[in-house]
Design a protein around this motif. Structure first.
Motif, PDB file in Angstrom:
ATOM      1  N   ASP A 145     -45.280 -21.346  21.779  1.00 21.69           N
ATOM      2  CA  ASP A 145     -45.221 -19.888  21.641  1.00 21.69           C
ATOM      3  C   ASP A 145     -46.565 -19.225  21.946  1.00 21.69           C
ATOM      4  N   SER A 146     -47.652 -19.976  21.739  1.00 23.24           N
ATOM      5  CA  SER A 146     -48.985 -19.415  21.992  1.00 23.24           C
ATOM      6  C   SER A 146     -49.284 -19.243  23.477  1.00 23.24           C
ATOM      7  N   MET A 147     -48.506 -19.896  24.312  1.00 22.43           N
ATOM      8  CA  MET A 147     -48.729 -19.825  25.758  1.00 22.43           C
ATOM      9  C   MET A 147     -47.972 -18.634  26.342  1.00 22.43           C
ATOM     10  N   LYS A 148     -48.657 -17.790  27.088  1.00 25.33           N
ATOM     11  CA  LYS A 148     -48.052 -16.605  27.674  1.00 25.33           C
ATOM     12  C   LYS A 148     -48.158 -16.665  29.201  1.00 25.33           C
ATOM     13  N   LEU A 149     -47.058 -16.279  29.842  1.00 26.01           N
ATOM     14  CA  LEU A 149     -47.015 -16.265  31.300  1.00 26.01           C
ATOM     15  C   LEU A 149     -46.968 -14.816  31.789  1.00 26.01           C
ATOM     16  N   GLU A 152     -39.888 -18.763  33.527  1.00 27.78           N
ATOM     17  CA  GLU A 152     -39.979 -18.338  32.139  1.00 27.78           C
ATOM     18  C   GLU A 152     -39.053 -19.170  31.254  1.00 27.78           C
ATOM     19  N   ASN A 153     -37.996 -19.679  31.869  1.00 26.16           N
ATOM     20  CA  ASN A 153     -37.042 -20.484  31.126  1.00 26.16           C
ATOM     21  C   ASN A 153     -36.314 -21.390  32.104  1.00 26.16           C
ATOM     22  N   ARG A 174     -50.245 -15.258  32.364  1.00 30.37           N
ATOM     23  CA  ARG A 174     -51.653 -15.470  32.015  1.00 30.37           C
ATOM     24  C   ARG A 174     -52.024 -16.949  32.003  1.00 30.37           C
ATOM     25  N   ASP A 175     -51.169 -17.774  31.429  1.00 33.55           N
ATOM     26  CA  ASP A 175     -51.501 -19.190  31.233  1.00 33.55           C
ATOM     27  C   ASP A 175     -50.811 -20.107  32.236  1.00 33.55           C
ATOM     28  N   TYR A 176     -50.508 -19.591  33.441  1.00 34.71           N
ATOM     29  CA  TYR A 176     -49.725 -20.381  34.390  1.00 34.71           C
ATOM     30  C   TYR A 176     -50.392 -21.707  34.758  1.00 34.71           C
ATOM     31  N   ASN A 178     -38.585 -23.872  24.143  1.00 27.29           N
ATOM     32  CA  ASN A 178     -40.010 -24.215  24.233  1.00 27.29           C
ATOM     33  C   ASN A 178     -40.295 -25.406  25.136  1.00 27.29           C
TER      34      ASN A 178
END
Length: 487
Positions: A301-305, A253-254, A307-309, A277
């Motif tokens: 920011d539009s990419m969510k984990l 995530e970071n 889900r978008d891995y 980012n």
């Protein structure tokens, strides 16, 4: 120890005079053996490559021949248990040449012979020891694990530290500067958590975090001087698939990159490698210590984990580093651009001679040990180009890798044998960056890997044995003062 009696009986049995048979029949193929040591390039100081036929036989004999030396070995339970002293004499006689291997098999009382294959004996030694973590091939358990070292010139294995000494915590990410076992770093997680830096007999337990900005020290790489260690700090998560060949996804995530000064107990970084980012990870220094390589992925920011891995793809990047004033360059260079070239890079490692860098590519993500498509690639700094290491890659996972101190050998982890357990493979690299056929690290019993229920994690070649006082390390882990780190 449990197999010592078997080995003694086998060696005594095979010590009787054995003659090379006269074949009455020929098989127009090489024998099927495990491990597959056919036509491999090996170092002159490697332990005997004991192997077995993959099928039962009435009787079998192997004849190993160099220009001036011959071994005739009778199989015991279809295994060829070459004696260590004879093996060493044979390899010494064949430096820079080939050992011809001819296998005979008796079938219905008649001797038949297979096509000859070879051991190509390189003139380059390999570093004498290999360090690795042994861990069950699962996803979360670590009740039994440790960091071990194996003498590659024999079959001797010793523990560097086992977690049975430290209340069964997790320990990981061991690293050495320029294959020098006098210095070492590794982490303990959960109970007795911290980053442990070892310099000869000196052991320091670091806090392993710097306030809220750097909550953890994760993937390390020593500077060739031994005065700095590059780390990433990663907030790592994992997800499981209901139905996918890769079974599990491990993602960040970071993550960011920084350099730790061993003497100052201080960290240095720059906005170019420690930025929002952008996920920066897997740092490693160049052979001269003036460049820091790392992997980097942009995460808008539009990419969510999670889900978008599958959209997370890492480029292979570099930035200048000045060890005198601990400063970084003004720009980041890109060696492999994931956006344009389509795959995701991880695990960069530079050869000690500074000529090459090996890294792993897979379809996406940064944790490829569970990705079956992961393969290794070699970047040539003189040509400024890269190519797949086709002789080393297989249809299954190739992931972590490290160089020998002379830049002529690689060790890497692979799941090619069964798709589940990672095993250590060794390969020769010549002056032109060309590799030989890899071979599985030899064991005292050819059946060892069939029965061994642990994976080899982070195989690292080192010049000689690690001489750490594990009792002193245990004492510091449990009762020692933790060193605070500052910026």
């Amino acid at each position: 120890m449990k197999n010592k009696l078997f080995y003694l009986i086998a060696l005594l049995f095979c010590a009787c005079s054995v003659e090379e048979p006269t074949a009455q029949k020929e098989y127009n193929t090489i024998p099927e053996i495990f491990p597959d040591y056919t036509d491999v390039t090996i170092p002159v100081n490697i332990a005997p490559l004991r192997f077995k036929l993959t099928h039962n036989t009435e009787e079998a004999i192997a004849v190993l021949t160099s220009d001036s030396k011959k071994i005739i070995e009778k199989a015991s339970e279809d295994k060829f248990m070459f004696e260590e002293n004879e093996w060493k004499e044979l390899l010494t006689s064949a430096v820079g040449k080939d050992i011809q291997v001819k296998v005979y098999e008796k079938e219905n009382g008649i001797w038949a012979v297979y096509n000859t294959f070879a051991f190509h004996v390189a003139s380059d030694d390999i570093d004498s020891h290999l360090a690795y973590r042994l861990i069950p091939p699962g996803y979360e358990p670590w009740y039994h694990m440790g960091i071990y070292q194996r003498n590659l010139t024999s079959y001797e294995e010793k523990a560097i530290i086992e977690n049975s000494q430290t209340d069964h915590n997790c320990m990981n990410c061991h690293s050495f500067p320029m294959q020098n076992p006098e210095k070492m770093v590794f982490h303990m997680r959960a109970v007795h958590g911290g980053t442990y830096v070892i310099d000869g007999t000196e052991i320091e337990k670091l806090e392993g975090k710097v306030g809220e900005e750097i909550p953890s020290f994760v993937y390390p790489s020593w500077h060739p001087s031994g005065e700095f260690i590059a780390f990433s700090n990663n907030k790592t998560l994992q997800s499981f698939h209901r139905n996918d060949k890769n079974r599990i996804e491990v993602y960040d995530e970071n993550s960011n990159v920084f350099v730790y000064s061993v003497k100052e107990h201080k960290v240095y970084t720059d906005s170019l490698i420690f930025s929002p980012n952008v996920l920066e990870t897997f740092p490693t220094f160049s052979a001269d210590g003036k460049t820091l390589y790392f992997c980097s992925a942009e995460v808008p920011d539009s990419m969510k984990l999670p889900r978008d891995y599958k959209k997370i793809k890492y480029s292979l990047c570099s930035i200048a580093f000045n060890p005198e004033n601990k400063s970084f360059g003004s720009k980041v260079d890109t060696l492999y651009n994931a956006k344009f070239e389509g795959k995701s890079a991880k695990f960069p490692r530079v050869s000690p001679n500074g000529k090459y860098l090996i890294f792993t590519l897979s379809e996406f993500g940064n944790f490829s040990i569970w990705h079956h498509d992961a393969d290794m690639y070699l970047y040539d700094f003189q040509k400024n180009s890269y190519q797949a290491l086709t002789k080393l890659n297989s249809s299954d996972t190739e992931s972590y890798h490290s160089w020998a101190s002379n830049s002529h050998w690689l060790v890497f982890s692979s799941r090619r044998d069964d798709g589940l357990y990672t095993r250590p493979y060794i390969a020769h690299v010549n002056e032109n960056g060309e590799t030989g056929k890899p071979f599985l690290v030899p064991q005292e019993d050819p059946d060892f890997y069939k029965d061994f229920m642990f994976s080899y994690n982070i195989p690292e070649l080192i010049k000689h044995e690690v001489n750490i006082n594990s009792k002193a390390l245990e004492k510091i882990a449990k009762n020692g003062k933790t060193v605070q780190i500052h910026r």
